[in-house]
Design a protein around this motif. Structure first.
Motif, short mmCIF file in Angstrom:
data_model
loop_
_atom_site.label_atom_id
_atom_site.label_comp_id
_atom_site.label_asym_id
_atom_site.label_seq_id
_atom_site.Cartn_x
_atom_site.Cartn_y
_atom_site.Cartn_z
N LEU A 119 0.85 -1.19 0.00
CA LEU A 119 0.00 0.00 0.00
C LEU A 119 0.89 1.24 0.00
CD1 LEU A 119 -3.01 0.82 0.09
CD2 LEU A 119 -2.81 0.92 2.58
N ALA A 120 0.62 2.18 -0.92
CA ALA A 120 1.39 3.41 -0.99
C ALA A 120 1.12 4.27 0.24
CB ALA A 120 1.04 4.18 -2.26
N ILE A 121 2.17 4.89 0.78
CA ILE A 121 2.04 5.76 1.94
C ILE A 121 1.15 6.94 1.59
CG2 ILE A 121 3.26 7.15 3.64
CD1 ILE A 121 4.04 4.19 3.76
N ASP A 122 0.15 7.20 2.45
CA ASP A 122 -0.80 8.28 2.18
C ASP A 122 -1.36 8.81 3.49
OD1 ASP A 122 -3.25 9.77 1.33
OD2 ASP A 122 -2.72 8.95 -0.63
N SER B 249 -7.15 9.17 9.33
CA SER B 249 -8.50 9.22 9.87
C SER B 249 -9.00 7.86 10.34
CB SER B 249 -9.47 9.81 8.84
OG SER B 249 -9.53 8.98 7.69
N GLY B 250 -8.34 6.79 9.88
CA GLY B 250 -8.76 5.45 10.26
C GLY B 250 -8.07 4.90 11.48
N LEU B 251 -7.17 5.68 12.09
CA LEU B 251 -6.48 5.19 13.27
C LEU B 251 -7.41 5.10 14.48
CD1 LEU B 251 -3.06 7.10 13.16
CD2 LEU B 251 -3.48 4.70 12.62
N PHE B 252 -7.21 4.11 15.31
CA PHE B 252 -7.91 4.01 16.59
C PHE B 252 -7.23 4.96 17.59
CE2 PHE B 252 -9.34 0.29 14.46
CZ PHE B 252 -10.55 -0.09 15.06
N GLN C 20 3.83 9.59 11.00
CA GLN C 20 2.42 9.31 11.22
C GLN C 20 1.77 8.73 9.97
OE1 GLN C 20 0.14 12.46 13.03
NE2 GLN C 20 1.84 13.12 14.31
N HIS C 21 2.13 9.25 8.80
CA HIS C 21 1.56 8.74 7.55
C HIS C 21 2.00 7.30 7.31
CE1 HIS C 21 1.71 13.22 6.14
NE2 HIS C 21 0.83 13.02 7.11
N GLU C 22 3.27 7.01 7.59
CA GLU C 22 3.79 5.65 7.42
C GLU C 22 3.08 4.69 8.37
OE1 GLU C 22 8.33 7.11 6.22
OE2 GLU C 22 7.85 6.45 8.27
N PHE C 23 2.94 5.11 9.62
CA PHE C 23 2.30 4.26 10.62
C PHE C 23 0.85 3.99 10.25
CE2 PHE C 23 -0.11 3.66 14.55
CZ PHE C 23 0.64 2.69 15.20
N ALA C 24 0.12 5.02 9.88
CA ALA C 24 -1.30 4.87 9.55
C ALA C 24 -1.49 3.98 8.33
CB ALA C 24 -1.93 6.24 9.31
N THR C 25 -0.61 4.13 7.34
CA THR C 25 -0.71 3.29 6.14
C THR C 25 -0.45 1.84 6.48
OG1 THR C 25 0.04 5.15 4.76
CG2 THR C 25 0.16 2.95 3.80
N GLY C 26 0.53 1.58 7.33
CA GLY C 26 0.81 0.21 7.74
C GLY C 26 -0.36 -0.43 8.47
N ARG C 27 -1.00 0.34 9.35
CA ARG C 27 -2.17 -0.20 10.08
C ARG C 27 -3.32 -0.48 9.12
NH1 ARG C 27 1.88 -0.88 13.18
NH2 ARG C 27 1.28 -1.50 15.27
N GLU C 28 -3.53 0.42 8.17
CA GLU C 28 -4.59 0.21 7.17
C GLU C 28 -4.31 -1.06 6.36
OE1 GLU C 28 -7.83 0.63 4.56
OE2 GLU C 28 -7.43 1.52 6.53
N LEU C 29 -3.06 -1.26 5.97
CA LEU C 29 -2.72 -2.45 5.20
C LEU C 29 -2.95 -3.72 6.00
CD1 LEU C 29 -1.50 -3.89 2.77
CD2 LEU C 29 0.77 -3.30 3.63
N LEU C 30 -2.52 -3.74 7.25
CA LEU C 30 -2.74 -4.93 8.08
C LEU C 30 -4.23 -5.23 8.23
CD1 LEU C 30 -0.08 -4.46 10.91
CD2 LEU C 30 -0.10 -6.23 9.13
#
Length: 222
Positions: free
Chosen positions: A46-49, A54-57, A72-82
């Motif tokens: 997933l590309a970093i975005d 907004s989807g973080l808990f 923060q963008h890298e972390f959020a993208t990783g969580r979205e991908l998982l």
């Protein structure tokens, strides 16, 4: 020094790829991951975005509240991908090892460079040693290369060595292994396969790697 906490990196930074190039990179890396992943392992790119913020808990948001915007963008993208790979939404905390905390009975590994996140998830009974990493192909200084590579790994691209050893560290950490230095891991490369020997214990991990999209991508799943 713990391997994933290393500040070493290869290649160019984010901003050199436009939206279309990022989309192409996603598909290219996804095809490569699908090729090297064993049956039963779900893999994704997933590309970093920043839109994934907004989807973080709440707990996830607190974890990166003091981080830079890029982090923060890298972390959020990783969580979205998982969450996409698991097929459900739930909070994914950060373990002391920095690995993602996933449901009991499952295993997961996550990595990112400045442009994309990559991840793999599967049943812990099938994948006891799971590690992934990605880095752009690029140059290292002589000092950085010496930090990554052992004398008996001379001739190996240090950026490739970095990726292979980071994936091995994550797999080792998932097995309950302790802190490692780069020189605590010896890698031997043969075609698209490699062996990573954890020298303090002589434990050997087997992985696969690929160079594609001007990226090195490595996966240990055993």
């Amino acid at each position: 020094r713990q391997l994933p906490l290393s500040a070493l990196a290869c290649g160019v930074g984010r901003g050199h790829l436009d939206v279309n190039e990022l989309g192409h990179l996603e598909h290219t890396l996804q095809d490569a991951l699908d090729t090297i992943a064993p049956p039963g392992l779900r893999v994704g790119v997933l590309a970093i975005d920043d839109r994934y913020l907004s989807g973080l808990f709440d707990g996830e948001r607190r974890h990166v509240s003091a981080a830079t915007g890029t982090r923060q963008h890298e972390f959020a993208t990783g969580r979205e991908l998982l969450r996409r790979l698991f097929g459900e939404r739930f909070e994914i905390a950060v373990l002391p090892s920095r690995a993602p905390a996933v449901p009991l009975g499952m295993a997961a590994t996550l990595a990112h460079d400045r442009d994309v996140a990559v991840a793999a998830v599967g049943p812990a009974t099938a994948f006891t040693a799971l590690g992934i990493d990605v880095e752009p192909v690029g140059a290292m200084t002589l000092d950085e290369a010496a930090t990554v590579l052992r004398a008996d790994e001379a001739g190996l691209d240090p950026c490739l060595g970095l990726v292979l050893k980071e994936a091995a560290y994550k797999a080792w950490s998932g097995l309950g292994g302790g802190l490692l230095d780069f020189h605590d891991v010896h890698v031997t490369v043969a075609d698209d396969h490699y062996l990573a020997t954890i020298l303090p214990t002589e434990r050997v991990l087997t992985g696969r790697w690929v160079e594609i999209g001007r990226r090195y991508l490595a996966l240990i799943a055993g």
